[in-house]
Design an enzyme around this catalytic site. Sequence first.
Site, mmCIF file in Angstrom:
data_model
loop_
_atom_site.group_PDB
_atom_site.id
_atom_site.type_symbol
_atom_site.label_atom_id
_atom_site.label_comp_id
_atom_site.label_asym_id
_atom_site.label_seq_id
_atom_site.Cartn_x
_atom_site.Cartn_y
_atom_site.Cartn_z
ATOM 1 N N ASP A 44 1.957 -13.459 8.450
ATOM 2 C CA ASP A 44 2.575 -12.318 9.123
ATOM 3 C C ASP A 44 1.635 -11.713 10.153
ATOM 4 O OD1 ASP A 44 4.844 -12.643 7.640
ATOM 5 O OD2 ASP A 44 4.535 -10.922 6.331
ATOM 6 N N SER A 51 -4.738 -2.211 3.189
ATOM 7 C CA SER A 51 -3.366 -2.506 2.765
ATOM 8 C C SER A 51 -3.101 -4.007 2.705
ATOM 9 C CB SER A 51 -2.369 -1.845 3.729
ATOM 10 O OG SER A 51 -2.537 -0.446 3.749
ATOM 11 N N ASP A 88 -3.540 10.834 10.296
ATOM 12 C CA ASP A 88 -4.307 9.696 10.797
ATOM 13 C C ASP A 88 -3.972 9.354 12.244
ATOM 14 O OD1 ASP A 88 -5.737 9.280 8.446
ATOM 15 O OD2 ASP A 88 -4.128 8.100 7.557
ATOM 16 N N THR A 135 -10.645 0.908 5.265
ATOM 17 C CA THR A 135 -9.798 1.714 4.378
ATOM 18 C C THR A 135 -8.436 1.994 5.016
ATOM 19 O OG1 THR A 135 -10.898 3.690 5.258
ATOM 20 C CG2 THR A 135 -11.696 2.834 3.150
ATOM 21 N N ALA A 136 -8.130 1.303 6.099
ATOM 22 C CA ALA A 136 -6.856 1.508 6.793
ATOM 23 C C ALA A 136 -5.970 0.276 6.604
ATOM 24 C CB ALA A 136 -7.113 1.824 8.274
#
EC number: 2.7.1.23
Length: 301
Positions: free
Chosen positions: A181, A197, A77, A192-193
């Site tokens: 955060d 998450s 990636d 999707t990156a």
Amino acid sequence: MTQNRARTVFLLAHTGRPAAIRSAELVVKGLLRSGIGVRVLEAEARDLPLPDEVELVKEATPQCLDGCELLIVLGGDGTLLRGAEFARASGVPMLGVNLGRVGFLAEAERDDLEKVVDRVVARSYEVEERMTVDVVVHRNGDIVHTDWALNEAAVQKAGAEKLLEVVLEIDGRPVTGFGCDGIVLSTPTGSTAYAFSAGGPVVWPEVEALLMVPISAHALFAKPLVTSPDSVLAVEVLPHIPPGVLWCDGRRTVELPPGARVEVRRGAVPVRLARLHHSSFTDRLVAKFALPVSGWRGAPH
């Protein structure tokens, strides 16, 4: 051998991976055998077993792709996102071959290399445009930094000790504020990156939208937000807290001083991707994440 002499392909590889070196050798030999020229960065050529016919360029600038019809990228990636920087700046379509883990930006896997070469030689590929975002950082009314991203711009706390205190804004109106955060400001491609998450939704790449996804927010209302592609998203860092940091595609970073304002909008320049397959994004999603689909029967005929 002579009909393709005017054609040139730029090759970018993660030379720190043995698999990338072997893959680069296979791709270069296949293209040269078909009469297609290959161009490589001189810094990478030192680590690759390349024949003398390969053209070397010293400077990693957008101009080094002048005259190239395609940019082939071999790696994970991070390498694919590095390739996207070249693709956006030059306008040359990028064809990614995944040598890493997930590789949503890649169009092929390492086992497909011979097929990749054949399709490039035959010009059997299509080009699609992927939306980007433009990023502007303001401080005291002045523009102090500009950037862009294919996947996401992430506003994050710089250290582990304290939360990042922010206020979110969409289209000039405040939405909410909290400690967190960070905040991921994503394209559909980036869904999707990092945004994935952080708990954001998966957005099909043909959907035009912008995403705003909180990271570990301390608030009752801290849901991912999906907006119009023409919206302007903003994150204001409160003035009384330690500095934050802005990351674009996990590759380029700048410190955000207290009171900084980060604005994200649809990018003026897309990234062009070469596509070999007509398979749906649904099939790609299932394959990349090894999703369980046993028992599916489909619609009756």
